[in-house]
Design an enzyme around this catalytic site. Structure first.
Site, PDB file in Angstrom:
ATOM      1  N   MET A  10       0.816  -1.224  -0.034  1.00 36.27           N
ATOM      2  CA  MET A  10       0.153  -0.229   0.172  1.00 36.27           C
ATOM      3  C   MET A  10       1.051   1.246  -0.030  1.00 36.27           C
ATOM      4  O   MET A  10       0.525   1.972  -0.875  1.00 36.27           O
ATOM      5  CB  MET A  10      -0.920  -0.165   1.178  1.00 36.27           C
ATOM      6  CG  MET A  10      -1.779   0.968   1.471  1.00 36.27           C
ATOM      7  SD  MET A  10      -3.223   0.817   2.554  1.00 36.27           S
ATOM      8  CE  MET A  10      -2.264   1.003   3.994  1.00 36.27           C
ATOM      9  N   LEU A  11       1.695   1.247   0.811  1.00 36.31           N
ATOM     10  CA  LEU A  11       2.785   2.479   1.030  1.00 36.31           C
ATOM     11  C   LEU A  11       3.708   2.565  -0.464  1.00 36.31           C
ATOM     12  O   LEU A  11       3.958   3.424  -1.208  1.00 36.31           O
ATOM     13  CB  LEU A  11       3.551   2.406   2.210  1.00 36.31           C
ATOM     14  CG  LEU A  11       4.684   3.602   2.246  1.00 36.31           C
ATOM     15  CD1 LEU A  11       3.975   5.037   2.282  1.00 36.31           C
ATOM     16  CD2 LEU A  11       5.374   3.659   3.621  1.00 36.31           C
ATOM     17  N   ASP A  32      13.743 -11.008  -1.563  1.00 38.18           N
ATOM     18  CA  ASP A  32      13.417 -11.574  -0.403  1.00 38.18           C
ATOM     19  C   ASP A  32      14.257 -10.836   0.868  1.00 38.18           C
ATOM     20  O   ASP A  32      15.431 -11.498   0.923  1.00 38.18           O
ATOM     21  CB  ASP A  32      13.237 -13.052  -0.374  1.00 38.18           C
ATOM     22  CG  ASP A  32      12.545 -13.573   0.998  1.00 38.18           C
ATOM     23  OD1 ASP A  32      12.319 -12.866   1.776  1.00 38.18           O
ATOM     24  OD2 ASP A  32      12.614 -14.941   1.118  1.00 38.18           O
ATOM     25  N   ILE A  33      13.776 -10.084   1.582  1.00 38.33           N
ATOM     26  CA  ILE A  33      14.675  -9.376   2.363  1.00 38.33           C
ATOM     27  C   ILE A  33      15.034 -10.241   3.448  1.00 38.33           C
ATOM     28  O   ILE A  33      16.185 -10.074   4.322  1.00 38.33           O
ATOM     29  CB  ILE A  33      14.015  -7.985   3.292  1.00 38.33           C
ATOM     30  CG1 ILE A  33      12.791  -8.378   3.868  1.00 38.33           C
ATOM     31  CG2 ILE A  33      13.908  -6.971   1.980  1.00 38.33           C
ATOM     32  CD1 ILE A  33      12.229  -7.076   4.658  1.00 38.33           C
ATOM     33  N   THR A  97       6.253   1.968  13.318  1.00 36.23           N
ATOM     34  CA  THR A  97       4.848   2.182  13.720  1.00 36.23           C
ATOM     35  C   THR A  97       4.689   2.560  15.200  1.00 36.23           C
ATOM     36  O   THR A  97       5.744   2.436  15.954  1.00 36.23           O
ATOM     37  CB  THR A  97       4.049   0.663  13.687  1.00 36.23           C
ATOM     38  OG1 THR A  97       3.027   0.882  14.241  1.00 36.23           O
ATOM     39  CG2 THR A  97       5.178  -0.378  14.186  1.00 36.23           C
ATOM     40  N   ASP A  98       3.665   3.090  15.382  1.00 37.49           N
ATOM     41  CA  ASP A  98       3.310   3.723  16.817  1.00 37.49           C
ATOM     42  C   ASP A  98       3.107   2.463  17.590  1.00 37.49           C
ATOM     43  O   ASP A  98       3.081   2.570  18.896  1.00 37.49           O
ATOM     44  CB  ASP A  98       2.021   4.366  16.754  1.00 37.49           C
ATOM     45  CG  ASP A  98       0.699   3.777  16.169  1.00 37.49           C
ATOM     46  OD1 ASP A  98       0.995   2.912  15.266  1.00 37.49           O
ATOM     47  OD2 ASP A  98      -0.347   3.377  16.872  1.00 37.49           O
ATOM     48  N   TYR A 121       3.801  -8.040  16.764  1.00 37.48           N
ATOM     49  CA  TYR A 121       4.122  -7.231  15.437  1.00 37.48           C
ATOM     50  C   TYR A 121       4.977  -6.006  15.876  1.00 37.48           C
ATOM     51  O   TYR A 121       5.967  -5.557  15.576  1.00 37.48           O
ATOM     52  CB  TYR A 121       2.795  -6.641  15.153  1.00 37.48           C
ATOM     53  CG  TYR A 121       2.852  -5.535  13.942  1.00 37.48           C
ATOM     54  CD1 TYR A 121       3.226  -5.664  12.787  1.00 37.48           C
ATOM     55  CD2 TYR A 121       2.581  -4.197  14.404  1.00 37.48           C
ATOM     56  CE1 TYR A 121       3.517  -4.734  11.664  1.00 37.48           C
ATOM     57  CE2 TYR A 121       2.659  -3.220  13.322  1.00 37.48           C
ATOM     58  CZ  TYR A 121       2.952  -3.556  12.075  1.00 37.48           C
ATOM     59  OH  TYR A 121       3.218  -2.536  11.069  1.00 37.48           O
ATOM     60  N   LYS A 125       8.810  -5.103  14.816  1.00 39.40           N
ATOM     61  CA  LYS A 125       9.114  -3.557  14.212  1.00 39.40           C
ATOM     62  C   LYS A 125       9.985  -2.737  15.112  1.00 39.40           C
ATOM     63  O   LYS A 125      10.822  -2.140  14.439  1.00 39.40           O
ATOM     64  CB  LYS A 125       7.754  -2.899  14.121  1.00 39.40           C
ATOM     65  CG  LYS A 125       6.768  -3.374  13.144  1.00 39.40           C
ATOM     66  CD  LYS A 125       7.118  -3.446  11.562  1.00 39.40           C
ATOM     67  CE  LYS A 125       7.428  -1.866  11.252  1.00 39.40           C
ATOM     68  NZ  LYS A 125       7.716  -2.143   9.641  1.00 39.40           N
ATOM     69  N   TRP A 145      -1.903   4.097  11.763  1.00 34.30           N
ATOM     70  CA  TRP A 145      -3.320   4.025  10.952  1.00 34.30           C
ATOM     71  C   TRP A 145      -3.435   4.298   9.428  1.00 34.30           C
ATOM     72  O   TRP A 145      -4.285   5.232   9.118  1.00 34.30           O
ATOM     73  CB  TRP A 145      -4.246   4.849  11.788  1.00 34.30           C
ATOM     74  CG  TRP A 145      -4.720   4.581  13.213  1.00 34.30           C
ATOM     75  CD1 TRP A 145      -3.776   3.795  14.154  1.00 34.30           C
ATOM     76  CD2 TRP A 145      -5.586   4.628  13.969  1.00 34.30           C
ATOM     77  NE1 TRP A 145      -4.463   3.815  15.438  1.00 34.30           N
ATOM     78  CE2 TRP A 145      -5.646   4.334  15.308  1.00 34.30           C
ATOM     79  CE3 TRP A 145      -6.979   5.815  13.901  1.00 34.30           C
ATOM     80  CZ2 TRP A 145      -6.218   4.524  16.260  1.00 34.30           C
ATOM     81  CZ3 TRP A 145      -7.552   5.791  15.052  1.00 34.30           C
ATOM     82  CH2 TRP A 145      -7.580   5.282  16.096  1.00 34.30           C
TER      83      TRP A 145
HETATM   84  N1  LIG Z   1      -0.735  -0.442   7.504  1.00 35.56           N
HETATM   85  C1  LIG Z   1      -0.650   0.517   8.636  1.00 35.56           C
HETATM   86  O1  LIG Z   1      -1.703   0.818   9.092  1.00 35.56           O
HETATM   87  C2  LIG Z   1       0.727   0.607   9.252  1.00 35.56           C
HETATM   88  C3  LIG Z   1       0.574   1.606  10.178  1.00 35.56           C
HETATM   89  C4  LIG Z   1       1.985   1.666  10.943  1.00 35.56           C
HETATM   90  C5  LIG Z   1       3.144   1.276  10.209  1.00 35.56           C
HETATM   91  N2  LIG Z   1       3.073   0.844   8.945  1.00 35.56           N
HETATM   92  C6  LIG Z   1       4.121   0.078   8.188  1.00 35.56           C
HETATM   93  O2  LIG Z   1       4.279   0.935   7.061  1.00 35.56           O
HETATM   94  C7  LIG Z   1       4.849   0.102   6.328  1.00 35.56           C
HETATM   95  C8  LIG Z   1       4.148  -0.163   5.027  1.00 35.56           C
HETATM   96  O3  LIG Z   1       2.798  -0.864   5.348  1.00 35.56           O
HETATM   97  P1  LIG Z   1       1.865  -1.199   4.197  1.00 35.56           P
HETATM   98  O4  LIG Z   1       0.541  -1.400   4.911  1.00 35.56           O
HETATM   99  O5  LIG Z   1       2.093  -0.468   2.895  1.00 35.56           O
HETATM  100  O6  LIG Z   1       2.052  -2.673   3.951  1.00 35.56           O
HETATM  101  P2  LIG Z   1       1.627  -3.831   3.082  1.00 35.56           P
HETATM  102  O7  LIG Z   1       0.795  -3.287   2.036  1.00 35.56           O
HETATM  103  O8  LIG Z   1       1.589  -4.960   3.784  1.00 35.56           O
HETATM  104  O9  LIG Z   1       3.013  -4.111   1.810  1.00 35.56           O
HETATM  105  C9  LIG Z   1       3.976  -4.910   2.534  1.00 35.56           C
HETATM  106  C10 LIG Z   1       4.704  -5.314   1.146  1.00 35.56           C
HETATM  107  O10 LIG Z   1       6.110  -6.006   1.508  1.00 35.56           O
HETATM  108  C11 LIG Z   1       6.171  -7.180   0.927  1.00 35.56           C
HETATM  109  N3  LIG Z   1       6.891  -8.493   1.560  1.00 35.56           N
HETATM  110  C12 LIG Z   1       6.430  -8.888   2.445  1.00 35.56           C
HETATM  111  N4  LIG Z   1       7.544  -9.909   2.982  1.00 35.56           N
HETATM  112  C13 LIG Z   1       8.401  -9.498   2.151  1.00 35.56           C
HETATM  113  C14 LIG Z   1       9.785  -9.907   2.077  1.00 35.56           C
HETATM  114  N5  LIG Z   1      10.426 -10.795   2.915  1.00 35.56           N
HETATM  115  N6  LIG Z   1      10.821  -9.410   1.174  1.00 35.56           N
HETATM  116  C15 LIG Z   1      10.492  -8.661   0.321  1.00 35.56           C
HETATM  117  N7  LIG Z   1       8.915  -8.048   0.396  1.00 35.56           N
HETATM  118  C16 LIG Z   1       8.171  -8.455   1.223  1.00 35.56           C
HETATM  119  C17 LIG Z   1       4.586  -7.461   0.682  1.00 35.56           C
HETATM  120  O11 LIG Z   1       4.234  -8.679  -0.276  1.00 35.56           O
HETATM  121  P3  LIG Z   1       3.033  -9.747  -0.027  1.00 35.56           P
HETATM  122  O12 LIG Z   1       1.772  -8.895  -0.014  1.00 35.56           O
HETATM  123  O13 LIG Z   1       3.320 -10.724  -1.221  1.00 35.56           O
HETATM  124  O14 LIG Z   1       3.289 -10.424   1.491  1.00 35.56           O
HETATM  125  C18 LIG Z   1       3.811  -6.405   0.489  1.00 35.56           C
HETATM  126  O15 LIG Z   1       4.105  -6.197  -1.172  1.00 35.56           O
HETATM  127  C19 LIG Z   1       5.238  -1.235   6.912  1.00 35.56           C
HETATM  128  O16 LIG Z   1       6.575  -1.176   7.315  1.00 35.56           O
HETATM  129  C20 LIG Z   1       4.461  -1.182   8.160  1.00 35.56           C
HETATM  130  O17 LIG Z   1       4.957  -1.852   9.286  1.00 35.56           O
HETATM  131  C21 LIG Z   1       1.807   0.235   8.481  1.00 35.56           C
END
Ligand SMILES: NC(=O)c1ccc[n+]([C@@H]2O[C@H](COP(=O)([O-])OP(=O)(O)OC[C@H]3O[C@@H](n4cnc5c(N)ncnc54)[C@H](OP(=O)(O)O)[C@@H]3O)[C@@H](O)[C@H]2O)c1
Length: 279
Positions: A10-11, A32-33, A97-98, A121, A125, A145
């Site tokens: 998403m981000l 693959d990180i 994250t918070d 989680y 993080k 959020w």
């Molecule tokens: N969403 C929230 O509300 C929120 C809030 C605070 C902070 N954050 C942080 O913001 C960041 C972005 O979040 P997001 O919601 O955009 O995440 P997301 O939509 O879940 O995207 C994460 C991406 O990482 C990929 N991924 C997973 N495992 C991987 C690996 N081993 N190697 C390479 N790529 C991998 C996923 O692929 P697959 O989909 O195929 O697994 C997906 O494309 C994250 O660090 C998250 O912790 C998010």
């Protein structure tokens, strides 16, 4: 070149759209990180100037059972990125994250407030934050959020439920700042452009409960849905969440001049753009 790792998330998609031709994106098919040799291959070949890690295992409740995977992706994966980005002289931007906080402070969290995650989680993080700091040229950007056009998120869930039901129950005892990925991407871009290093908070301004946020989503979308209050305890999700984890974003504003817009304004714009994209 800025390398966006997790570019299909998403981000990640938001960053790719904002950064345009200055960015290159890779996701799980290319990197693959959790695998050091995969990180080495991609970073040594592409030699980016900046690596933004938007990849993560983001299923908060899933982390409670898939603990090892959560720690591998959110913790060890970041160590690999830190090690190799340092080797090639690149900056590492780690998104966090918070949920590294316990929500008990009672006022917005500052960057150097003590961390105390309540969930796996949050722990994973926090491990990622610590590992990112192996590279002295790092940015740790905590946000909360998140919602955006390219992913599963609370706004999209509410809009779907609002089309199916006349009543929903949403928790009213968790307070935070809903944040549009577009504003977070702007904040990350500003931090990179200003050459900042260290830990920063970036979220839309103002705060609200999930319940009041849901009511605003339905109001703006013109959906007549009753939003019943429910407590976090009654809702009973596997992972504990901080009850009050708003982030003080003063440091971001002071050092970059970028002030994220109020959450209500961001949500309105998000819904307008969403409506314009739909036939
Ligand atoms: N969403 C929230 O509300 C929120 C809030 C605070 C902070 N954050 C942080 O913001 C960041 C972005 O979040 P997001 O919601 O955009 O995440 P997301 O939509 O879940 O995207 C994460 C991406 O990482 C990929 N991924 C997973 N495992 C991987 C690996 N081993 N190697 C390479 N790529 C991998 C996923 O692929 P697959 O989909 O195929 O697994 C997906 O494309 C994250 O660090 C998250 O912790 C998010």
């Amino acid at each position: 070149m800025i390398l966006v790792v997790g570019s299909k998330g998403m981000l990640g998609q938001e960053l790719m759209a904002l950064l345009g031709s200055g960015a290159r994106g890779v996701d799980i098919e290319e990197i693959d990180i959790t695998d050091l040799s995969s990180v080495q291959r991609v970073l040594l070949t592409l030699k980016p100037r900046v690596v933004v890690n938007a990849a993560a295992y983001t299923n908060v409740d899933g982390c409670e059972t898939e603990t090892e995977l959560a720690l591998q992706v959110n913790g060890e994966g970041v160590a690999h990125l830190a090690m190799i980005s340092k080797e090639i002289g690149a900056k590492l931007v780690q998104v966090s994250t918070d949920y590294v906080f316990d929500g008990g402070k009672g006022s917005p969290y500052l960057e150097d407030d003590p961390t105390a995650p309540l969930s796996i989680y949050g722990e994973s993080k926090l491990a990622g934050e610590m590992n990112a700091r192996f590279n002295p040229d790092h940015l740790v950007v905590r946000t909360q959020w998140l919602y955006g056009h390219a992913g599963k998120n609370f706004v999209e869930t509410m809009l779907r439920l609002g089309g199916e039901r006349s009543e929903v129950s949403v928790v009213d005892d968790q307070i935070g700042s809903p944040t549009w990925t577009y504003d977070l991407a702007l904040a990350i871009k500003a931090l990179i452009e200003k050459g900042c290093r260290g830990t920063y908070h970036a979220a839309n301004s103002g705060f609200v409960s999930w319940n009041a946020f849901a009511r605003e989503i339905f109001r703006l979308a013109g959906l007549d849905v009753k939003v019943n209050p429910i407590s976090t305890a009654e809702f009973g999700l596997p992972a504990a969440r901080p009850l009050y984890s708003t982030l003080d974003c003063g440091k971001l504003a002071q050092e970059t001049g970028f002030v994220p817009q109020p959450w209500q304004q961001a949500l309105k714009r998000y819904l307008e753009l969403r409506a314009a994209k739909r036939p």
